[in-house]
Design a protein around this motif. Structure first.
Motif, PDB file in Angstrom:
ATOM      1  N   GLU A  42     -41.979 -35.142   2.691  1.00 33.88           N
ATOM      2  CA  GLU A  42     -41.631 -34.414   3.930  1.00 33.88           C
ATOM      3  C   GLU A  42     -40.392 -33.538   3.785  1.00 33.88           C
TER       4      GLU A  42
ATOM      5  N   ALA B 103     -40.304 -39.216  -3.784  1.00 39.69           N
ATOM      6  CA  ALA B 103     -41.543 -39.717  -4.395  1.00 39.69           C
ATOM      7  C   ALA B 103     -42.393 -38.586  -4.982  1.00 39.69           C
TER       8      ALA B 103
ATOM      9  N   GLY C 268     -37.096 -48.776  -1.103  1.00 43.45           N
ATOM     10  CA  GLY C 268     -36.785 -47.786  -2.145  1.00 43.45           C
ATOM     11  C   GLY C 268     -35.621 -46.886  -1.767  1.00 43.45           C
TER      12      GLY C 268
ATOM     13  N   ILE D   8     -40.528 -51.609  -9.667  1.00 44.28           N
ATOM     14  CA  ILE D   8     -41.459 -51.410  -8.547  1.00 44.28           C
ATOM     15  C   ILE D   8     -41.518 -52.702  -7.737  1.00 44.28           C
TER      16      ILE D   8
END
Ligand SMILES: Cc1cc2nc3c(=O)[nH]c(=O)nc-3n(C[C@H](O)[C@H](O)[C@H](O)COP(=O)(O)OP(=O)(O)OC[C@H]3O[C@@H](n4cnc5c(N)ncnc54)[C@H](O)[C@@H]3O)c2cc1C
Length: 479
Positions: free
Chosen positions: A49, A97, A162, A221
């Motif tokens: 975004e 990301a 994250g 992760i």
């Protein structure tokens, strides 16, 4: 010839493409239905975004359904030196990301189960792909509350961890980090670690869990999280307060904090943002003539107690230059106010080209920052508007292109961003309060961190991820 990573460090990072053999192995690990190779499907994972943010096309998107599959994909990728960018819902605002080195995007959207709501310990155990909105609704049904509250509730827990996401409730409840007690993580090598657990307290060596929270998918992760819950507050009251001066609004935030007012949320907004929100939602706010607004929320158990507090808060605001106080004490009235706040980003983005800063300041320095931010805008003939979590000293600052010709904008915007960040630094602030460094802020990190600190961070990255496969090119560049 394929380049394998020895993990000895020091070598230049050239990544390998995904060969048909590696693709076949990926399909075996996660199942063919969970591997996307068609261009039209991969394109959905190009960006996030971030306004005007970076894009990168993954060669393959994989959607593992369990930890063992995550571990096997990482083991394979590490061996063949293929970059892996883990992705939640892609709502990040720093290009966090975006797979700028191509390779694999690992979307954890299928690991979206709430595994346990442990009402005895006020904890929940969740997979990383659980969407925040769903999680909040599930715990609220049990009279519980997950307070970490980034404005974008379609984001997921893995992405929130994250970025160490913050949000509206930060003044009273803190950030995502404050609600994580345990993590299961997979390292680049494929090794699985259990960090933390269900205990409230822990003082047992280096806290690796906290190193991973906010590391933007560059160290490990997250495949499972244990999260703290609170009792759901029974009542809330919201106050919408216009000021005829932005700086008075900012000073009032500091005054309310000095007066120890127990507010849950303290948001500041400028008039241009309010007008755009009105247009976007096609509804009028209680007042729109003033240049600046505070939107405040109190929560608690007893209505009378909250009304008394609201009265006291209102008096502080009036004493500091508020024009009026609009009280929202019903659910629909409050919803309307907070919907306006929630749509500000989309409203601005729809309006035209803009840049984003997400600075953190000591609260007492917010008024000074506002002065200097406006002065920078005037110097460059550019509108810079702002809104944000003022009670946390977190001001989202948006230089807007408006009518400025493209060439002039392209010349001026790097200078404007640089000045905004130098100002932030000089006031004792931080480059990012909650969105992370990602891709778009990494050039500015050396303005804020001592070389020794940056070096230590890079050494930590090297220890966790010697082949530099995890989300490379974020926070800093791979070697
Ligand atoms: C309208 C709007 C409002 C917003 N308001 C806020 C706000 O109030 N506060 C705030 O903090 N942010 C806000 N954001 C930014 C964004 O929503 C947050 O950064 C959010 O935490 C990102 O979650 P995501 O699921 O979209 O993650 P993504 O964007 O997909 O990923 C974010 C980062 O986390 C990493 N990551 C994802 N999953 C994992 C995992 N399982 N393990 C390790 N790393 C992982 C990714 O690699 C990436 O670096 C807003 C964004 C929008 C568009």
């Amino acid at each position: 010839m394929q380049k394998h990573c020895t993990g000895s460090g020091g070598e230049k990072m050239n990544y390998n493409p995904i060969s048909p053999e590696i693709l076949a192995q990926l399909q075996e690990i996660v199942d063919t239905k969970n591997v996307l190779v068609a261009l039209t499907e991969r394109e959905r994972y190009r960006n996030d975004e971030t306004p005007g943010g970076p894009a990168g096309l993954p060669e393959v998107v994989v959607k593992p359904e369990n930890t063992a599959a995550v571990a096997a994909v990482l083991q394979l990728s590490n061996h063949h030196r293929i970059p892996v960018t883990v992705r939640g819902q892609g709502t990040g605002l720093s290009g966090n990301a975006v797979p700028i080195h191509g390779g694999i995007v690992m979307s954890l959207e299928k690991m979206n189960k709430i595994l346990e709501i442990d009402t005895a310990n006020l904890l929940a155990v969740v997979e990383p792909g659980v969407v925040l909105l769903d999680f909040r609704a599930a715990v609220e049904e049990l009279g519980l509350f997950y307070p970490a509250d980034p404005g974008e509730r379609s984001s997921c827990i893995g992405g929130n961890i994250g970025t160490n996401a913050g949000g509206m409730n930060g003044v009273k409840y803190g950030k995502t980090r404050d609600y994580v007690t345990g993590l299961e993580v997979v390292l680049a090598s494929g090794a699985i670690l259990e960090l933390g657990g269900k205990t409230v307290k822990r003082s047992s060596g280096y806290e690796l869990m906290h190193l991973i929270i906010g590391s933007e998918g560059t160290l490990a992760i997250v495949t499972r999280a244990i999260l703290k819950l609170s009792p759901l507050p029974r009542k809330t009251i919201s106050l919408y307060i216009p000021f005829d001066d932005l700086f008075a609004a900012a000073r009032t935030v500091a005054a309310l904090k000095r007066a120890r007012m127990p507010l849950t949320a303290m948001e500041i907004m400028e008039q241009d943002a309010i007008l755009l929100a009105e247009a976007r939602l096609e509804q009028k706010m209680p007042y729109n003539q003033a240049p600046a607004y505070l939107l405040l929320r109190l929560d608690g158990e007893q209505e009378e107690e909250l009304l008394t507090l609201a009265q006291e808060v209102g008096e502080h605001c009036l004493a500091n230059g508020a024009l009026d106080i609009f009280v929202g004490d019903t659910r629909p009235a409050q919803q309307k106010l907070w919907d306006a706040r929630a749509c500000l980003f989309e409203a601005l983005k729809a309006h035209g080209t803009m840049e984003a800063a997400d600075v953190a300041l000591p609260c007492s320095q917010v008024p000074e920052y506002m002065y200097r931010m406006k002065a920078i805008g005037r110097k460059y003939g550019m509108t810079i508007t702002s809104f944000g979590h003022a009670g946390d000293g977190n001001i989202h600052t948006w230089p807007l292109q408006g009518e400025m010709p493209e060439k002039e904008w392209a010349q001026k915007i790097p200078l404007v961003m640089h000045e905004l960040f130098v100002t932030t630094r000089s006031l004792g602030g931080a480059l990012s309060a909650e969105h992370g460094i990602g891709f778009t802020k990494k050039a500015y990190l050396p303005l804020f961190l001592e070389p020794a600190q940056l070096t230590l961070m890079k050494q930590i990255k090297q220890l966790f991820d010697p082949c530099q496969i995890l989300n490379p090119g974020k926070i800093f560049d791979p070697k």
